[in-house]
Design a protein around this motif. Structure first.
Motif, PDB file in Angstrom:
ATOM      1  N   ILE A  64     -58.244  25.287 -37.524  1.00 42.08           N
ATOM      2  CA  ILE A  64     -56.584  24.708 -38.065  1.00 42.08           C
ATOM      3  C   ILE A  64     -56.051  25.351 -39.564  1.00 42.08           C
ATOM      4  O   ILE A  64     -57.050  25.598 -40.285  1.00 42.08           O
ATOM      5  N   MET A  65     -55.057  25.992 -39.413  1.00 46.80           N
ATOM      6  CA  MET A  65     -54.125  26.456 -40.667  1.00 46.80           C
ATOM      7  C   MET A  65     -53.501  25.440 -41.360  1.00 46.80           C
ATOM      8  O   MET A  65     -52.606  24.885 -40.541  1.00 46.80           O
ATOM      9  N   HIS A 172     -55.761  27.791 -33.825  1.00 43.83           N
ATOM     10  CA  HIS A 172     -55.301  26.913 -32.551  1.00 43.83           C
ATOM     11  C   HIS A 172     -54.355  26.081 -32.929  1.00 43.83           C
ATOM     12  O   HIS A 172     -53.392  25.530 -32.324  1.00 43.83           O
ATOM     13  N   CYS A 173     -54.026  25.907 -34.408  1.00 43.23           N
ATOM     14  CA  CYS A 173     -52.959  24.894 -34.818  1.00 43.23           C
ATOM     15  C   CYS A 173     -52.639  25.021 -36.361  1.00 43.23           C
ATOM     16  O   CYS A 173     -53.481  25.604 -37.164  1.00 43.23           O
ATOM     17  N   CYS A 174     -51.311  25.261 -36.872  1.00 46.01           N
ATOM     18  CA  CYS A 174     -50.677  25.536 -37.936  1.00 46.01           C
ATOM     19  C   CYS A 174     -49.939  24.396 -38.352  1.00 46.01           C
ATOM     20  O   CYS A 174     -48.953  24.148 -38.058  1.00 46.01           O
ATOM     21  N   LEU A 175     -50.657  23.452 -39.492  1.00 53.71           N
ATOM     22  CA  LEU A 175     -49.720  22.483 -39.865  1.00 53.71           C
ATOM     23  C   LEU A 175     -48.756  23.106 -41.101  1.00 53.71           C
ATOM     24  O   LEU A 175     -49.305  23.585 -42.127  1.00 53.71           O
ATOM     25  N   TYR A 236     -44.583  22.755 -31.779  1.00 54.47           N
ATOM     26  CA  TYR A 236     -45.672  22.383 -30.693  1.00 54.47           C
ATOM     27  C   TYR A 236     -45.571  20.896 -30.823  1.00 54.47           C
ATOM     28  O   TYR A 236     -45.457  20.311 -31.716  1.00 54.47           O
ATOM     29  N   PRO A 237     -45.415  20.355 -29.539  1.00 46.10           N
ATOM     30  CA  PRO A 237     -45.501  20.727 -28.251  1.00 46.10           C
ATOM     31  C   PRO A 237     -44.201  21.425 -27.658  1.00 46.10           C
ATOM     32  O   PRO A 237     -43.281  20.881 -27.532  1.00 46.10           O
ATOM     33  N   GLN A 238     -44.241  22.622 -27.205  1.00 44.93           N
ATOM     34  CA  GLN A 238     -43.211  23.486 -26.765  1.00 44.93           C
ATOM     35  C   GLN A 238     -42.445  22.954 -25.433  1.00 44.93           C
ATOM     36  O   GLN A 238     -43.414  22.634 -24.470  1.00 44.93           O
ATOM     37  N   LYS A 239     -41.346  22.751 -25.032  1.00 41.16           N
ATOM     38  CA  LYS A 239     -40.778  22.268 -23.859  1.00 41.16           C
ATOM     39  C   LYS A 239     -41.116  22.914 -22.630  1.00 41.16           C
ATOM     40  O   LYS A 239     -41.562  22.180 -21.761  1.00 41.16           O
ATOM     41  N   LEU A 312     -54.093  22.133 -27.344  1.00 40.20           N
ATOM     42  CA  LEU A 312     -53.741  23.059 -28.575  1.00 40.20           C
ATOM     43  C   LEU A 312     -54.521  24.469 -28.415  1.00 40.20           C
ATOM     44  O   LEU A 312     -53.967  25.683 -28.414  1.00 40.20           O
ATOM     45  N   LYS A 313     -55.932  24.169 -27.799  1.00 46.75           N
ATOM     46  CA  LYS A 313     -56.718  25.196 -27.659  1.00 46.75           C
ATOM     47  C   LYS A 313     -56.242  26.002 -26.385  1.00 46.75           C
ATOM     48  O   LYS A 313     -56.002  27.411 -26.171  1.00 46.75           O
TER      49      LYS A 313
END
Length: 358
Positions: A64-65, A172-175, A236-239, A312-313
């Protein structure tokens, strides 16, 4: 030929020469008058338990970033999210230490275990982002780091004798932390998310939401959603990645009501009504981090960890990584890149100048 016996090849050939109407079998493929439970147990449902046991043995990776200006509580929020000291604390810096002149990338790894399940968590911090007078192209080091992780994974994947389990350092994820101005997004926010949303899953969060009233918070959330939509920024979450109607219904509610999450982070406990709670103490009371009436931290935690972590992964692997992989192979004529070419990271896509942060 007796009924019930299989046809020989000769019989099949004859039937082709002389078409003969055949009645449909009287017995259905699946008995409907008999309880299916009496037919015996196959055991297909045990695959879930098999997967659970394997995951408990091997564990899994989650990277996670966190991105945002200094002072927005990024490290505190991540520590609150995983209920442990997993991110560096800005307060641990020496007073003599200067703000980085360029964006730095700092990755800190931890192994967290809960209920027998091990998770190798890596928190990637980006000190220096947005802290300069001139923030031109400030996202490039972050984009470069994300692509370098895709390159590492690709390099391992095309090896002839590759590892049984390829180390996964992909983000996997960028906050992305938005300053609680209550007005609108800064040009810096829009430019960053516009560039990075194509290579990583971005989840926008409004930091230090306790500095706004409930009305201000609601209006600011709506304004942010509108600005992201007008600028064509997909978070995220993209349509387009919703797999079915159930996913679409669930994610639409998140996109239209929850995003961006207005959160408060704290790693300090206080006594409230006989219970120990995480919170921030103020002159007028204690803001409870996990109380939905106070902030949306609990929604963010459930979203990132309890309901969408695996997705996310998967989106990272199946969409963002595959896009990078296809481009790399296409640049090499469709063949697996050689050692010399693969060892070179593609230069970042030319970016438009990033406006100076307000």
């Amino acid at each position: 030929m007796s009924k019930g016996l299989p046809e020989t090849r000769t019989d099949a050939a004859m039937s082709e020469l002389v078409p003969e109407p055949r009645p449909k079998p009287a017995v259905p493929m699946k008995p409907v008058s008999i309880n299916p439970n009496l037919l015996g147990y196959i055991g297909i449902d045990t695959i879930i338990e098999q997967m659970r046991k394997k995951t408990m043995k091997t564990g899994f990776d989650f990277n996670i970033m966190v991105v945002g200006q200094s002072g927005l509580g990024k490290s505190t929020l991540v520590n609150t999210l995983f209920k442990s000291q997993v991110s560096r604390k800005a307060s641990s810096w020496n007073r003599e230490e200067k703000i980085p002149k360029t964006v730095e990338i700092k990755a800190i790894g931890h192994v967290i275990e809960e209920g027998g399940v091990k998770m190798k968590l890596t928190v990637i911090d980006t000190p220096g982002f947005g802290d300069q007078i001139n923030n031109e192209n400030c996202w490039e080091p972050i984009e470069k780091y994300i692509n370098e992780q895709y390159e590492k994974f690709l390099k391992e994947e095309v090896n002839i004798a590759r590892k049984k389990r390829i180390p996964d350092t992909r983000v996997h994820c960028c906050l992305y932390f938005i300053s609680p101005t209550g007005h609108s997004l800064r040009p810096l926010d829009l430019e960053f998310m516009k560039h990075l949303s194509k290579v990583v899953n971005i989840i926008p969060v409004i930091a230090k939401a306790d500095t706004m009233t409930l009305e201000e918070k609601s209006e600011f959330k709506q304004r942010v959603r509108k600005e992201l939509e007008v600028n064509g920024i997909e978070f995220y979450p993209q349509k387009e990645f919703d797999e079915d109607l159930e996913d679409k219904t669930e994610n639409d509610k998140i996109r239209q009501e929850s995003m961006p999450f207005a959160v408060v982070g704290s790693d300090k406990e206080y006594q409230v009504n006989g219970k120990r709670v995480l919170g921030r103490k103020t002159p007028w009371g204690i803001i409870e981090v996990e109380n939905l009436n106070h902030c949306e931290f609990a929604l963010l935690r459930d979203f990132v960890i309890r309901t969408h972590l695996q997705d996310l992964k998967e989106v990272t692997h199946n969409i963002h990584y595959e896009t990078y992989r296809a481009k790399r192979l296409n640049d090499n004529g469709g063949l697996p890149p050689g050692e010399g070419l693969l060892g070179t990271v593609l230069p970042p896509v030319p970016a438009t100048p990033c406006p100076t942060a307000e």
